[in-house]
Design a protein around this motif. Structure first.
Motif, PDB file in Angstrom:
ATOM      1  N   VAL A  28       0.846  -1.181   0.000  1.00  0.00           N
ATOM      2  CA  VAL A  28       0.000   0.000   0.000  1.00  0.00           C
ATOM      3  C   VAL A  28       0.891   1.243   0.000  1.00  0.00           C
ATOM      4  O   VAL A  28       1.798   1.362   0.818  1.00  0.00           O
ATOM      5  N   LEU A  48      -4.960   3.818  -8.044  1.00  0.00           N
ATOM      6  CA  LEU A  48      -5.145   3.103  -6.786  1.00  0.00           C
ATOM      7  C   LEU A  48      -4.072   2.061  -6.512  1.00  0.00           C
ATOM      8  O   LEU A  48      -3.599   1.936  -5.392  1.00  0.00           O
ATOM      9  N   GLU A  50      -2.429  -1.091  -5.257  1.00  0.00           N
ATOM     10  CA  GLU A  50      -2.833  -2.016  -4.190  1.00  0.00           C
ATOM     11  C   GLU A  50      -3.523  -1.288  -3.042  1.00  0.00           C
ATOM     12  O   GLU A  50      -3.902  -1.900  -2.058  1.00  0.00           O
ATOM     13  N   GLY A  51      -3.650   0.026  -3.154  1.00  0.00           N
ATOM     14  CA  GLY A  51      -4.271   0.837  -2.110  1.00  0.00           C
ATOM     15  C   GLY A  51      -3.398   2.037  -1.827  1.00  0.00           C
ATOM     16  O   GLY A  51      -2.245   2.110  -2.265  1.00  0.00           O
ATOM     17  N   ASP A  53      -2.649   5.003   1.403  1.00  0.00           N
ATOM     18  CA  ASP A  53      -2.885   5.564   2.731  1.00  0.00           C
ATOM     19  C   ASP A  53      -2.504   7.038   2.742  1.00  0.00           C
ATOM     20  O   ASP A  53      -1.435   7.409   2.238  1.00  0.00           O
ATOM     21  N   ARG A 111      -7.431   5.225   4.387  1.00  0.00           N
ATOM     22  CA  ARG A 111      -6.981   4.198   3.432  1.00  0.00           C
ATOM     23  C   ARG A 111      -7.983   4.083   2.304  1.00  0.00           C
ATOM     24  O   ARG A 111      -9.152   3.796   2.525  1.00  0.00           O
ATOM     25  N   TYR A 113      -9.009   2.024  -1.072  1.00  0.00           N
ATOM     26  CA  TYR A 113      -8.756   0.647  -1.519  1.00  0.00           C
ATOM     27  C   TYR A 113      -9.901   0.147  -2.385  1.00  0.00           C
ATOM     28  O   TYR A 113     -10.955   0.782  -2.484  1.00  0.00           O
ATOM     29  N   GLN A 114      -9.674  -0.987  -3.002  1.00  0.00           N
ATOM     30  CA  GLN A 114     -10.741  -1.733  -3.659  1.00  0.00           C
ATOM     31  C   GLN A 114     -10.751  -3.129  -3.068  1.00  0.00           C
ATOM     32  O   GLN A 114      -9.790  -3.540  -2.421  1.00  0.00           O
ATOM     33  N   THR A 119      -8.461  -6.667  -7.384  1.00  0.00           N
ATOM     34  CA  THR A 119      -7.032  -6.499  -7.631  1.00  0.00           C
ATOM     35  C   THR A 119      -6.478  -7.538  -8.612  1.00  0.00           C
ATOM     36  O   THR A 119      -5.785  -7.170  -9.560  1.00  0.00           O
TER      37      THR A 119
END
Length: 134
Positions: A28, A48, A50-51, A53, A111, A113-114, A119
């Motif tokens: 992330v 995005l 992997e994400g 923060d 955070r 994310y999906q 992914t």
């Protein structure tokens, strides 16, 4: 015969791998948010991956606001300092905007994310997020 230390290291490595695989931690992207002089909000646009923060400081009594623009299936959580429990989880609420009073001083993590199932399908959407502390 395998020594006890080697066995412990092997189990530690396996446990670490499982935690990373299940949570996605380690991949992330993370960014410290600082506002321009005189500003109390900032807007970011990113892919995005992997994400992502966003870590920002806030003081008890302030209001933290998060507004997310992106395709369906992109969510955010807000996690208070020294906690793993989210104040809000938009994959449950479905909200694209959240605002809440900060209960304690410290760094709050937003955070983006999906869901993990998206992914592996190679989905890497672009999103825009606005963060404000007032």
């Amino acid at each position: 015969m395998v020594s006890m230390k080697k066995r412990e290291r092997a189990w530690t490595a396996v446990l670490l791998f499982v935690v990373v695989a299940l949570t996605g931690f380690g991949s992330v992207a993370s960014e410290r948010v600082s506002f321009d002089k005189g500003a109390n909000s900032a807007t970011f646009t990113a892919a995005l991956g992997e994400g992502h923060d966003y870590v920002l400081g806030a003081k008890a009594g302030q209001t933290l606001t998060v507004a997310l623009q992106g395709p369906s299936g992109v969510y955010f959580n807000v996690v208070p300092p020294n906690s793993q429990e989210a104040l809000v989880n938009t994959s449950i609420t479905g909200d694209a905007r959240w605002s809440g009073d900060v209960k304690r001083d410290g760094d709050y993590t937003v955070r983006v994310y999906q869901m993990r199932s998206a992914t592996p399908q190679g989905k890497n959407p672009t999103f825009t997020i606005t963060l404000a502390v007032r």
